[in-house]
Design an enzyme around this catalytic site. Structure first.
Site, short mmCIF file in Angstrom:
data_model
loop_
_atom_site.label_atom_id
_atom_site.label_comp_id
_atom_site.label_asym_id
_atom_site.label_seq_id
_atom_site.Cartn_x
_atom_site.Cartn_y
_atom_site.Cartn_z
N HIS A 56 0.84 -1.20 0.00
CA HIS A 56 0.00 0.00 0.00
C HIS A 56 0.87 1.25 0.00
O HIS A 56 2.09 1.17 0.20
CB HIS A 56 -0.94 0.01 1.21
CG HIS A 56 -0.23 -0.03 2.52
ND1 HIS A 56 -0.16 -1.16 3.29
CD2 HIS A 56 0.46 0.91 3.18
CE1 HIS A 56 0.55 -0.91 4.37
NE2 HIS A 56 0.94 0.34 4.33
C1 T46 Z 1 2.77 0.91 6.91
C2 T46 Z 1 3.58 -0.30 7.19
C3 T46 Z 1 5.05 0.00 7.36
C4 T46 Z 1 -4.65 -0.50 13.21
O1 T46 Z 1 -5.77 -0.76 13.71
N1 T46 Z 1 -3.92 0.55 13.71
C5 T46 Z 1 -2.71 0.88 13.22
O2 T46 Z 1 -2.09 1.85 13.71
C6 T46 Z 1 -2.16 0.11 12.15
C7 T46 Z 1 -0.79 0.44 11.57
C8 T46 Z 1 -2.89 -0.94 11.66
N2 T46 Z 1 -4.11 -1.23 12.19
C9 T46 Z 1 -4.87 -2.40 11.67
C10 T46 Z 1 -5.31 -2.29 10.23
C11 T46 Z 1 -5.32 -3.73 9.76
O3 T46 Z 1 -6.56 -4.32 10.09
O4 T46 Z 1 -4.00 -3.53 11.71
C12 T46 Z 1 -4.25 -4.40 10.62
C13 T46 Z 1 -2.94 -4.66 9.86
O5 T46 Z 1 -2.56 -3.46 9.17
P1 T46 Z 1 -1.82 -3.50 7.76
O6 T46 Z 1 -2.28 -4.66 6.97
O7 T46 Z 1 -1.96 -2.14 7.13
O8 T46 Z 1 -0.31 -3.74 8.22
P2 T46 Z 1 1.02 -3.68 7.33
O9 T46 Z 1 2.09 -4.33 8.15
O10 T46 Z 1 0.81 -4.19 5.96
O11 T46 Z 1 1.34 -2.10 7.21
C14 T46 Z 1 1.71 -1.35 8.34
C15 T46 Z 1 0.94 -0.02 8.38
O12 T46 Z 1 -0.48 -0.26 8.32
C16 T46 Z 1 1.33 0.90 7.26
O13 T46 Z 1 0.85 2.21 7.52
O14 T46 Z 1 3.25 1.85 6.28
O15 T46 Z 1 3.11 -1.08 8.31
#
Ligand code: T46
Length: 146
Positions: A56
């Site tokens: 993303h």
């Molecule tokens: C990024 C990379 C480096 C939350 O509820 N609160 C939060 O602060 C975050 C970061 C995520 N979430 C929830 C949203 C999703 O349901 O946690 C779940 C996993 O998030 P995501 O799939 O976006 O995680 P990554 O590891 O792919 O990405 C994360 C960050 O979301 C993103 O901003 O830049 O780490």
């Protein structure tokens, strides 16, 4: 590459007693070492082998990624450029600004990836579809030197 840069933090090693090292101390000050006010901190731990996360970009969010233990590789790209950066030094951070596509992979066992973020969590700031990202990024990058 636009909207990314490495930041070297102050890596303080007390060298008074060479025979008995006391380790490293790394201070990070919001708005000083980090080019924004930190509103949120989160971390990725216990990531299974061969996992790839991310896929993303963010419209506005700015973040600094630090690997406090072990190593992790971050791929950062725009429709025109791509770079792979391995984080393995707790005294260095990777700044990622808006409109950069990111993927995180090669998490070593026991790795700890800490993220300092400029805003509270807001799903509306994410662009998770790559084709949609390319369209928006091409518009955003108009006029930027490539
Ligand atoms: C990024 C990379 C480096 C939350 O509820 N609160 C939060 O602060 C975050 C970061 C995520 N979430 C929830 C949203 C999703 O349901 O946690 C779940 C996993 O998030 P995501 O799939 O976006 O995680 P990554 O590891 O792919 O990405 C994360 C960050 O979301 C993103 O901003 O830049 O780490």
């Amino acid at each position: 590459m636009m909207n990314i840069k490495m930041i070297a933090f102050n890596d303080i090693v007390d060298e008074k007693n060479k025979e008995r090292p006391t380790g490293h101390l790394t201070p990070i000050e919001s708005g000083r070492d980090i080019p924004f006010v930190i509103k949120r901190i989160y971390y990725l731990t216990r990531v299974p082998e061969n996992t790839i996360r991310g896929f993303h970009a963010h419209r506005q969010l700015e973040q600094v990624l630090l690997c406090l233990n072990g190593k992790v590789t971050i791929s950062v790209s725009t429709p025109y450029e791509k770079q792979m950066i391995t984080l393995n030094d707790p005294a260095k951070g990777l700044y990622i600004g808006p409109m950069v596509w990111r993927e995180m992979y090669d998490f070593s066992p026991g790795s700890v990836l800490v993220v300092l973020a400029s805003e509270h969590y807001n799903e509306a700031d994410y662009i998770r579809d790559y084709r949609n990202y390319c369209e928006i990024a091409q518009e955003y990058l108009k006029g930027e030197p490539l």
